[in-house]
Scaffold this motif. Structure first.
Motif, PDB file in Angstrom:
ATOM      1  N   SER A 175       0.831  -1.205   0.000  1.00 14.63           N
ATOM      2  CA  SER A 175       0.000   0.000   0.000  1.00 14.63           C
ATOM      3  C   SER A 175       0.865   1.254   0.000  1.00 14.63           C
ATOM      4  O   SER A 175       0.408   2.318  -0.379  1.00 14.63           O
ATOM      5  N   GLU A 176       2.132   1.127   0.418  1.00 17.01           N
ATOM      6  CA  GLU A 176       3.023   2.275   0.434  1.00 17.01           C
ATOM      7  C   GLU A 176       3.539   2.603  -0.967  1.00 17.01           C
ATOM      8  O   GLU A 176       3.681   3.755  -1.344  1.00 17.01           O
ATOM      9  N   ILE A 177       3.861   1.564  -1.731  1.00 15.91           N
ATOM     10  CA  ILE A 177       4.331   1.745  -3.114  1.00 15.91           C
ATOM     11  C   ILE A 177       3.640   0.664  -3.933  1.00 15.91           C
ATOM     12  O   ILE A 177       3.926  -0.521  -3.785  1.00 15.91           O
ATOM     13  N   PHE A 178       2.700   1.094  -4.755  1.00 12.04           N
ATOM     14  CA  PHE A 178       1.810   0.118  -5.363  1.00 12.04           C
ATOM     15  C   PHE A 178       2.480  -0.733  -6.437  1.00 12.04           C
ATOM     16  O   PHE A 178       2.323  -1.948  -6.464  1.00 12.04           O
ATOM     17  N   PHE A 179       3.235  -0.108  -7.344  1.00 11.85           N
ATOM     18  CA  PHE A 179       3.869  -0.877  -8.416  1.00 11.85           C
ATOM     19  C   PHE A 179       5.358  -1.023  -8.161  1.00 11.85           C
ATOM     20  O   PHE A 179       6.119  -0.086  -8.365  1.00 11.85           O
ATOM     21  N   VAL A 180       5.766  -2.163  -7.682  1.00  9.11           N
ATOM     22  CA  VAL A 180       7.182  -2.422  -7.455  1.00  9.11           C
ATOM     23  C   VAL A 180       7.724  -3.293  -8.588  1.00  9.11           C
ATOM     24  O   VAL A 180       8.761  -2.985  -9.179  1.00  9.11           O
ATOM     25  N   ALA A 181       7.035  -4.374  -8.900  1.00  6.80           N
ATOM     26  CA  ALA A 181       7.525  -5.305  -9.910  1.00  6.80           C
ATOM     27  C   ALA A 181       6.358  -6.137 -10.419  1.00  6.80           C
ATOM     28  O   ALA A 181       5.340  -6.279  -9.746  1.00  6.80           O
ATOM     29  N   ALA A 182       6.531  -6.703 -11.609  1.00  7.12           N
ATOM     30  CA  ALA A 182       5.461  -7.534 -12.166  1.00  7.12           C
ATOM     31  C   ALA A 182       6.038  -8.499 -13.203  1.00  7.12           C
ATOM     32  O   ALA A 182       7.083  -8.230 -13.801  1.00  7.12           O
ATOM     33  N   GLU A 183       5.318  -9.589 -13.402  1.00  5.24           N
ATOM     34  CA  GLU A 183       5.759 -10.587 -14.381  1.00  5.24           C
ATOM     35  C   GLU A 183       5.365 -10.182 -15.798  1.00  5.24           C
ATOM     36  O   GLU A 183       4.309  -9.606 -16.022  1.00  5.24           O
ATOM     37  N   CYS A 184       6.211 -10.560 -16.743  1.00  7.12           N
ATOM     38  CA  CYS A 184       5.844 -10.473 -18.155  1.00  7.12           C
ATOM     39  C   CYS A 184       5.390 -11.887 -18.556  1.00  7.12           C
ATOM     40  O   CYS A 184       5.503 -12.816 -17.753  1.00  7.12           O
ATOM     41  N   PRO A 185       4.893 -12.070 -19.782  1.00  6.00           N
ATOM     42  CA  PRO A 185       4.390 -13.402 -20.145  1.00  6.00           C
ATOM     43  C   PRO A 185       5.458 -14.506 -20.100  1.00  6.00           C
ATOM     44  O   PRO A 185       5.122 -15.677 -19.994  1.00  6.00           O
TER      45      PRO A 185
END
Ligand SMILES: [Zn+2]
Length: 417
Positions: free
Chosen positions: A235-245
């Motif tokens: 909740s402090e930093i919403f987008f930190v990392a995410a997967e690609c396909p």
């Protein structure tokens, strides 16, 4: 920003470091907390010249942030113009976070979704907390983002009736992305599988807000016949990392957030080693968050993703520090290990939860799929494996149950009484 994801890695690192220096200077000049903290240890912005100097900047704890909210607000902003987000969390220790009202979560969101072939006009289904329209408790269809349509199912109020309404709306609008809390996606997936609901597969299921276990991912993929994108944030930093396909790790949005992995002594650990996640938000100057220890455990990955993006990789976050089980002799059964105990049987297991009682005894509740075979064998294997680690110190009970009640959108894998 999307243009940075293809920069040569050295340039991306340089960009990130320059932003870090700029933020540090700003925080020292304009933010009481950092000014006082830096002065108290004799640190001046000029002392931080190279990336290796960054470890001299003190780590910020959740308690420090919670107790000093107003001192993190930049002098350039009045408290009233700040967007405030409050988070209670499972810790029962509420935290208020300020955010730049001009900050835009849509940028990293669509950057991530573009990796999955989506565009800002793609219809979306959202299974998330609350509905942003006052007085509406049930699922609503919301046209505010026209031409994009967003269907919503309130993750805090998932009833059979609401699920049915949601499915009806889903079939009308065929969203190409479903965004939701892992626990809520989990409940919805159970319903879809049990009732043999037929849905047009979305391009991707975007899961957020909680570590996703292999058991859950297999189930969600099966229910929707679509891949799952694990997105990490807090909740402090919403987008930190995410997967690609290609799913070889989570790409860190390194031009907007700095991720460090530290050991208990706050020293960096090498890539591949688990440690405490420490975050710096490089974009928000109104309420700077610098070297913030958010309580999660994770590790960096020292490899490049085959998709070709330069954004560095981190592994799936497997558990919170508070989720560990501690045995009487001090042995720690780490949350990131415990969440994997059913990985080999992911297609048979629906849910599980580990409870450590006040007496230190452990209860493992597990829900099997109706179609699960060799339940007895699975239980005996998991029991053996756990018993070896527990080594007779506490009682271990494994219960096969029909449901696990804790379903407020976030299923807690590990509960310590
Ligand atoms: Zn990739």
């Amino acid at each position: 920003a999307i243009r940075n994801q293809n920069l040569p890695p050295e340039l991306l690192e340089e960009l990130s470091w320059n932003k870090t220096l700029e933020l540090l200077n700003y925080a020292y000049e304009k933010v009481p907390w950092y000014k006082d903290r830096f002065v108290s240890i004799g640190l001046e912005p000029g002392d931080i010249k190279y990336p290796e100097d960054f470890i001299n900047v003190p780590v910020l704890s959740r308690a420090e942030l919670a107790e000093n909210f107003e001192r993190f607000v930049s002098k350039d902003l009045s408290l009233r113009s700040l967007k405030i987000s409050a988070t209670g969390g499972s810790t029962g220790n509420p935290l208020k976070i300020g955010m730049d009202p001009r900050g835009n979560r849509e940028v990293p969101k669509w950057q991530m979704l573009s990796w999955w072939g989506l565009t800002p006009v793609s219809n979306m289904a959202s299974i998330y907390r609350g509905v942003p329209v006052k007085g509406i408790k049930k699922m609503t269809i919301d046209f505010i983002n026209w031409p994009q349509k967003t269907l919503r199912l309130d993750a805090t109020n998932i009833t059979e009736e609401n699920i049915k309404l949601f499915i009806r709306a889903y079939n009308k609008h065929n969203p190409s992305v479903i965004h939701g809390y892992v626990g809520a996606l989990d409940v919805l997936s159970d319903y879809i599988i049990e009732h043999k609901v037929k849905l047009k597969p979305p391009k991707v299921i975007w899961s957020t807000a909680s570590p996703i276990s292999e058991v859950q991912e297999v189930k969600i993929r099966r229910a929707f016949d679509a891949p799952v994108c694990d997105q990490y944030g807090c909740s402090e930093i919403f987008f930190v990392a995410a997967e690609c396909p290609n799913k070889q790790g989570l790409h860190i949005f390194s031009d907007s957030v700095k991720v460090e992995i530290l050991n208990e002594g706050n020293q960096p650990v090498p890539a591949g080693t688990y440690g405490k996640i420490v975050l710096t938000n490089l974009n928000d100057y109104s309420f700077p968050i610098i070297r913030y220890e958010n309580g999660d455990m994770g590790r960096l990955l020292n490899k490049k993703c085959s998709c070709g993006l330069s954004l560095p990789l981190m592994d799936k976050v497997k558990g919170r520090i508070s989720d560990n089980i501690i045995l009487p002799d001090g042995t720690v059964l780490a949350g990131e290990y415990l969440t994997t105990i059913f990985d080999d049987y992911a297609s048979s297991v629906k849910q599980f939860q580990i409870i450590q009682h006040k007496s230190s005894d452990i209860t493992l509740n597990v829900v099997f799929n109706n179609s699960a075979e060799n339940v007895t064998e699975i239980i005996s294997k998991v029991k053996n494996e756990l018993s070896n680690r527990i080594n007779g110190q506490v009682q271990l009970r494994i219960n096969v149950v029909a449901t696990i009640s804790e379903l407020r959108g976030k299923l807690q894998f590990i509960v310590r009484e």
